[in-house]
Design a protein around this motif. Structure first.
Motif, PDB file in Angstrom:
ATOM      1  N   UNK A  58       0.859  -1.203   0.000  1.00 27.47           N
ATOM      2  CA  UNK A  58       0.000   0.000   0.000  1.00 27.47           C
ATOM      3  C   UNK A  58       0.885   1.240   0.000  1.00 27.47           C
ATOM      4  N   UNK A  59       1.950   1.203   0.808  1.00 31.78           N
ATOM      5  CA  UNK A  59       2.850   2.359   0.900  1.00 31.78           C
ATOM      6  C   UNK A  59       3.489   2.635  -0.461  1.00 31.78           C
ATOM      7  N   UNK A  60       3.876   1.585  -1.157  1.00 32.13           N
ATOM      8  CA  UNK A  60       4.478   1.781  -2.487  1.00 32.13           C
ATOM      9  C   UNK A  60       3.483   2.401  -3.462  1.00 32.13           C
ATOM     10  N   UNK A  61       2.238   1.953  -3.385  1.00 35.07           N
ATOM     11  CA  UNK A  61       1.219   2.541  -4.263  1.00 35.07           C
ATOM     12  C   UNK A  61       1.018   4.011  -3.917  1.00 35.07           C
ATOM     13  N   UNK A  62       1.083   4.313  -2.621  1.00 31.26           N
ATOM     14  CA  UNK A  62       0.948   5.716  -2.192  1.00 31.26           C
ATOM     15  C   UNK A  62       2.072   6.553  -2.795  1.00 31.26           C
ATOM     16  N   UNK A  63       3.270   5.997  -2.798  1.00 30.86           N
ATOM     17  CA  UNK A  63       4.422   6.747  -3.323  1.00 30.86           C
ATOM     18  C   UNK A  63       4.201   7.091  -4.792  1.00 30.86           C
ATOM     19  N   UNK A  64       3.663   6.134  -5.563  1.00 30.45           N
ATOM     20  CA  UNK A  64       3.523   6.421  -7.001  1.00 30.45           C
ATOM     21  C   UNK A  64       2.411   7.426  -7.237  1.00 30.45           C
ATOM     22  N   UNK A  65       1.335   7.349  -6.436  1.00 27.97           N
ATOM     23  CA  UNK A  65       0.265   8.350  -6.598  1.00 27.97           C
ATOM     24  C   UNK A  65       0.782   9.714  -6.162  1.00 27.97           C
ATOM     25  N   UNK A  66       1.580   9.707  -5.098  1.00 29.78           N
ATOM     26  CA  UNK A  66       2.114  10.969  -4.565  1.00 29.78           C
ATOM     27  C   UNK A  66       2.984  11.665  -5.613  1.00 29.78           C
ATOM     28  N   UNK A  67       3.744  10.869  -6.366  1.00 26.34           N
ATOM     29  CA  UNK A  67       4.615  11.454  -7.409  1.00 26.34           C
ATOM     30  C   UNK A  67       3.759  12.174  -8.441  1.00 26.34           C
ATOM     31  N   UNK A  68       2.668  11.517  -8.827  1.00 26.42           N
ATOM     32  CA  UNK A  68       1.792  12.145  -9.833  1.00 26.42           C
ATOM     33  C   UNK A  68       1.204  13.439  -9.286  1.00 26.42           C
ATOM     34  N   UNK A  69       0.789  13.390  -8.010  1.00 26.81           N
ATOM     35  CA  UNK A  69       0.191  14.586  -7.418  1.00 26.81           C
ATOM     36  C   UNK A  69       1.221  15.711  -7.309  1.00 26.81           C
ATOM     37  N   UNK A  70       2.491  15.315  -7.076  1.00 27.29           N
ATOM     38  CA  UNK A  70       3.511  16.368  -6.958  1.00 27.29           C
ATOM     39  C   UNK A  70       3.659  17.106  -8.270  1.00 27.29           C
ATOM     40  N   UNK A  71       3.494  16.362  -9.375  1.00 23.67           N
ATOM     41  CA  UNK A  71       3.604  17.023 -10.684  1.00 23.67           C
ATOM     42  C   UNK A  71       2.511  18.086 -10.823  1.00 23.67           C
ATOM     43  N   UNK A  72       1.273  17.728 -10.374  1.00 22.46           N
ATOM     44  CA  UNK A  72       0.183  18.700 -10.432  1.00 22.46           C
ATOM     45  C   UNK A  72       0.554  19.919  -9.590  1.00 22.46           C
ATOM     46  N   UNK A  73       1.109  19.624  -8.412  1.00 24.02           N
ATOM     47  CA  UNK A  73       1.463  20.703  -7.487  1.00 24.02           C
ATOM     48  C   UNK A  73       2.485  21.634  -8.126  1.00 24.02           C
ATOM     49  N   UNK A  74       3.463  21.027  -8.802  1.00 23.41           N
ATOM     50  CA  UNK A  74       4.535  21.835  -9.401  1.00 23.41           C
ATOM     51  C   UNK A  74       4.009  22.644 -10.576  1.00 23.41           C
TER      52      UNK A  74
END
Lengths: 139, 215
Positions: free
Chosen positions: A75-91
Motif C-alpha cells: 500500500x505504501x508503495x502505491x501511495x508513493x507512485x500516486x504521490x509522485x503524480x500529485x507532486x507534478x500537479x502541485x509543481x
C-alpha cells in the motif's frame, strides 16, 4: 494504483481496525468531514494526505504479522507512485492550497498528534477507507 | 447500588447484515442460555464520543435489530453493541467490527425489462434503491451512491445455447443482428469497480424476437 490501495486495504482492514480500540476519535473524519471539502481544495488536500501517510503513517505501522506487513508496504508503495503524480500537479500550480484545505489539514495533524505515534499511525491506516471513499466520490 | 453482576455468557457473532444499505444488526444468543434472554442494543458513530441506546431494541428477545435509520449516513462509519440479560444477571457489551455502509453492504441484482423486434432485443436495467425510512421517503438509486456502477448483461440464444456478455454503464442496451422468431434469455448483474462490489445475477427474462414477416 488507487484500486491496488483499495484491494490491499480491504485484505487487512479488519485486522488493522481491530488494533484500534479508540472509538471516540477519528483522524480524518471528525470533527470536520473530508466530505465537506470544496472541489477547488480537493487536489491539495489529497496531495497533503498522501504526503502525510508516506511521511508519518506507514513507517510506524509494523505488526507481528508478516502478511499484514507485506500488505502495508505494498500500500505504501502505491501511495508513493500516486504521490509522485500529485507532486507534478502541485509543481504545475494545478493543485493550489486554499485557506480551507490548510485548516482542514491542520485539524488532521492535530488529531494525529493527540495520540501516541503508534496508536495514531494504526488509527490512520485503519481509516484508509474513509480517504478512499472520499476520493472515489470526488472523482 | 443495584449494579447487576455481569457473569452471563456474552452474545456471540455480533455483526451487521446489510443489503442495499438496509443495515440490520444480528447476533447469536449466549451459549447455553436457552429461552428468556433479553437484549439491549446501542450504537456509536466512529470518531464521535458517545454510545446511543436504541429504544426500540431495549429488552427484546429477538436476536436482530434494524439500525438502518441510525446508520443511513454512508459518509460515516459505525459500531454497534449488544448486552444480554437473564434472571438478574447480564453479559458484557459485545461490539461489532467497524461498519462502513458504503463498502460493507450487499447489492441486489438490477431489475431487467426486455422488449423485442424481429432482429433485436432492447434491455432496460434499473439499479436497486438505497434503503429508505418510509415508502414516501425520497428514493435514492444506488447509481447515485456508486457513480462507478456498471451492469454486466448476459444474453443467451435458447436455440443455439450461444451466450454473449456485455458490460454497460448506462441503463439501456440494444442487442442487434439477432435471429427472428427465436427465444433469448437475459439476466444482469451490478458491478461497482471502486469500492469493489457486485450483485448476483438477476433472474432470467426470456423473450422471443418477432417472426420474419417476409419468410
Amino acid at each position: 494504483s488507487v484500486t491496488e490501495i483499495r484491494s490491499g486495504f480491504t485484505a487487512i482492514k479488519a485486522n488493522i481496525q481491530a488494533r484500534d480500540p479508540i472509538r471516540t476519535l477519528s483522524i480524518l473524519s471528525h470533527p470536520h468531514s473530508l466530505h465537506k471539502v470544496k472541489a477547488s481544495d480537493r487536489c491539495c488536500i489529497t496531495h497533503q494526505l498522501f504526503t502525510f501517510y508516506v511521511d508519518k503513517v506507514f513507517k510506524h505501522c509494523k505488526t507481528e504479522d508478516s502478511y499484514v506487513n507485506r500488505k502495508i508496504s505494498s500500500i505504501a508503495n502505491s501511495f508513493l507512485s500516486v504521490k509522485r503524480k500529485l507532486r507534478q500537479c502541485h509543481e504545475q500550480n494545478k493543485c493550489m492550497c486554499g485557506q480551507e484545505s490548510t485548516e482542514k489539514f491542520k485539524q488532521i495533524l492535530a488529531n494525529y498528534e493527540g495520540l501516541n505515534v503508534t496508536s495514531a499511525a494504526i488509527k490512520s491506516l485503519g481509516e484508509l477507507d474513509i480517504l478512499l471513499d472520499w476520493m472515489d466520490k470526488s472523482r | 447500588s443495584g449494579e447487576l453482576y455481569c457473569s452471563l455468557p456474552n452474545p456471540r457473532n455480533v455483526h451487521f447484515e446489510s443489503i442495499n444499505m438496509r443495515n440490520v444488526l444480528h447476533w447469536s444468543a449466549p451459549e447455553g442460555t436457552g429461552d428468556g434472554v433479553l437484549y439491549r442494543v446501542k450504537y456509536s458513530v466512529y470518531g464521535v464520543g458517545k454510545w446511543i441506546r436504541k429504544p426500540e431494541c431495549k429488552n427484546i428477545n429477538r436476536t436482530w435489530c434494524d439500525l438502518s435509520n441510525e446508520t443511513s449516513d454512508y459518509e460515516e462509519q459505525y459500531y454497534a453493541s449488544v448486552k444480554a440479560f437473564l434472571n438478574g444477571m447480564c453479559s458484557d457489551w459485545m461490539e461489532t467490527t467497524r461498519f462502513n455502509p458504503l463498502t460493507d453492504t450487499k447489492i441486489d441484482p438490477p431489475m431487467v425489462s426486455v422488449s423485442s423486434t424481429e432482429k433485436s432485443i432492447s434491455i432496460i436495467l434499473t439499479a436497486p434503491e438505497k434503503w429508505k425510512r418510509s415508502p414516501e421517503g425520497e428514493s435514492v438509486s444506488l447509481l447515485q451512491v456508486y457513480p462507478g456502477l456498471q451492469y454486466n448483461v448476459s444474453v443467451l440464444n435458447k436455440k443455439t445455447k450461444k451466450r454473449w456478455f456485455f458490460s454497460v454503464s448506462n441503463n439501456t442496451l440494444v442487442v442487434p443482428w439477432l435471429e427472428p422468431g427465436t427465444a433469448y434469455c437475459v439476466s444482469a448483474q451490478i458491478h461497482v469497480t471502486t469500492p469493489l462490489l457486485h450483485s448476483g445475477f438477476s433472474e432470467e427474462h426470456c423473450i422471443a424476437t418477432l417472426k420474419d414477416k417476409t419468410a
